[in-house]
Scaffold this active site. Structure first.
Site, PDB file in Angstrom:
ATOM      1  CG  ASP A  83      -1.913   1.006   1.375  1.00 19.13           C
ATOM      2  OD1 ASP A  83      -2.379   1.465   0.326  1.00 19.13           O
ATOM      3  OD2 ASP A  83      -2.298   1.351   2.518  1.00 19.13           O
ATOM      4  CD  GLU A 135      -3.892   8.968  -4.229  1.00 15.26           C
ATOM      5  OE1 GLU A 135      -3.452   8.001  -3.569  1.00 15.26           O
ATOM      6  OE2 GLU A 135      -4.196  10.051  -3.714  1.00 15.26           O
ATOM      7  N   GLY A 180      -6.895   8.716   8.145  1.00  8.50           N
ATOM      8  CA  GLY A 180      -6.868   9.011   9.579  1.00  8.50           C
ATOM      9  C   GLY A 180      -8.249   9.351  10.123  1.00  8.50           C
ATOM     10  N   GLY A 208      -8.711   6.026   2.824  1.00 13.60           N
ATOM     11  CA  GLY A 208      -9.326   6.717   3.971  1.00 13.60           C
ATOM     12  C   GLY A 208     -10.692   6.139   4.239  1.00 13.60           C
ATOM     13  N   GLY A 209     -10.809   4.808   4.103  1.00 14.78           N
ATOM     14  CA  GLY A 209     -12.124   4.154   4.124  1.00 14.78           C
ATOM     15  C   GLY A 209     -12.737   4.013   5.492  1.00 14.78           C
TER      16      GLY A 209
END
Ligand code: 13P
Length: 276
Positions: A83, A135, A180, A208-209
């Site tokens: 990741d 991304e 976060g 950021g799930g």
């Protein structure tokens, strides 16, 4: 069983669900996530993040063989994902260690450098049969101070160009989530996700799930999100579970934290799979 990201995302695409992708930087987290997936009989993605290493958690060389051991022996499909790799040599070492997919994160670079580096990672990963996520757009600062700043969100036209030029397998998009803890309730740009999905056809990844509401998870999945990266709020669940109790033995605290993480992950996985 260990499977590639491509295989796991094909399951998500067919069922129109999202697969939970959980960072597992230590044993209680890894054990909690694998147990959650096995109890629910759902596929799962386990991830090592380069940034966690920089924060003093396990090094990639230490934790990846352990993650792989569990992935190979699990009763459900598990893929092993690197990741937020920001360093191409680091990603190369990760591919050698056996990650079935890697994320190259060049989102802080200009579009040209991000595209060039992503192309290099795609070529490297091909030799290992591994998939690549990358991304375009930006999630903003890790302190959450960019929440609501739509100027940095992924632009649909940029997404199309980036996907066509790089040949990636999944696209991480910025549309209102942050990494976060959320300082305010996130306002997600669902139309943006839907439009990008329509234009690129590839699985969309939401970073950021954790900390997003269940109704919003369902909406983003309906718009085309197929992988949801999740860490902070499950780690917080583990922390909370042991914060008001006095332990004589450390392993008892770890067991309580693992159980709390497992329950938190089971809830998230059920929502992502539409079985809540
Ligand atoms: P959270 O820690 O905010 O859930 O984000 C996890 C993530 O996006 C890892 O890539």
């Amino acid at each position: 069983m260990l499977v590639t990201l491509k295989e796991i995302l094909a399951i998500a695409e067919e069922k129109k669900i999202a697969i939970g992708a959980f960072n597992t930087p230590n044993m209680p987290t890894l054990l909690g996530v694998i147990r959650a997936a096995e109890e629910l009989k759902l596929p799962v993605i386990i991830m090592h993040a380069q940034v966690h290493e920089e924060m003093g958690l396990c090094k990639m060389e230490q934790i990846t063989p352990v993650m792989k051991w569990f992935a190979e022996r699990a009763s459900v499909p598990v893929s092993l994902h690197l990741d937020h790799g920001t360093d191409i040599d680091y990603i190369g070492r990760g591919l050698e260690l056996g990650f079935t997919s890697v994320m190259y994160d060049g989102s802080v670079l200009g579009e040209e450098s991000n595209t060039e580096n992503t192309k290099r990672v795609v070529a490297m990963a091909k030799k290992y049969g591994a998939s690549v996520e990358a991304e375009i757009g930006s999630m903003g600062a890790r302190d959450g101070s960019d929440i609501g700043n739509s100027d940095i969100y992924t632009k649909p036209a940029d997404a199309v160009k980036f996907v066509n030029e790089t040949g990636i397998d999944a696209l991480a998009c910025a549309f209102g989530t942050v990494h976060g803890f959320y300082k305010a309730e996130p306002k997600l740009d669902f139309d943006r996700v839907k439009e990008i999905k329509r234009l690129i056809g590839l699985p969309i990844v939401m970073h950021g799930g954790s900390g997003v509401s269940d109704p919003d998870y369902k909406k983003v999945i309906a718009c085309g999100v197929r992988k949801i990266n999740y860490y902070t709020y499950m780690a917080n669940a583990g922390g909370k579970a042991i914060s008001n109790k006095e332990y004589k033995l450390f392993h008892e605290a770890l067991a309580d934290a693992e159980n709390a993480i497992c329950e938190n992950v089971k809830h998230a996985m059920s929502v992502f799979a539409g079985i809540d």
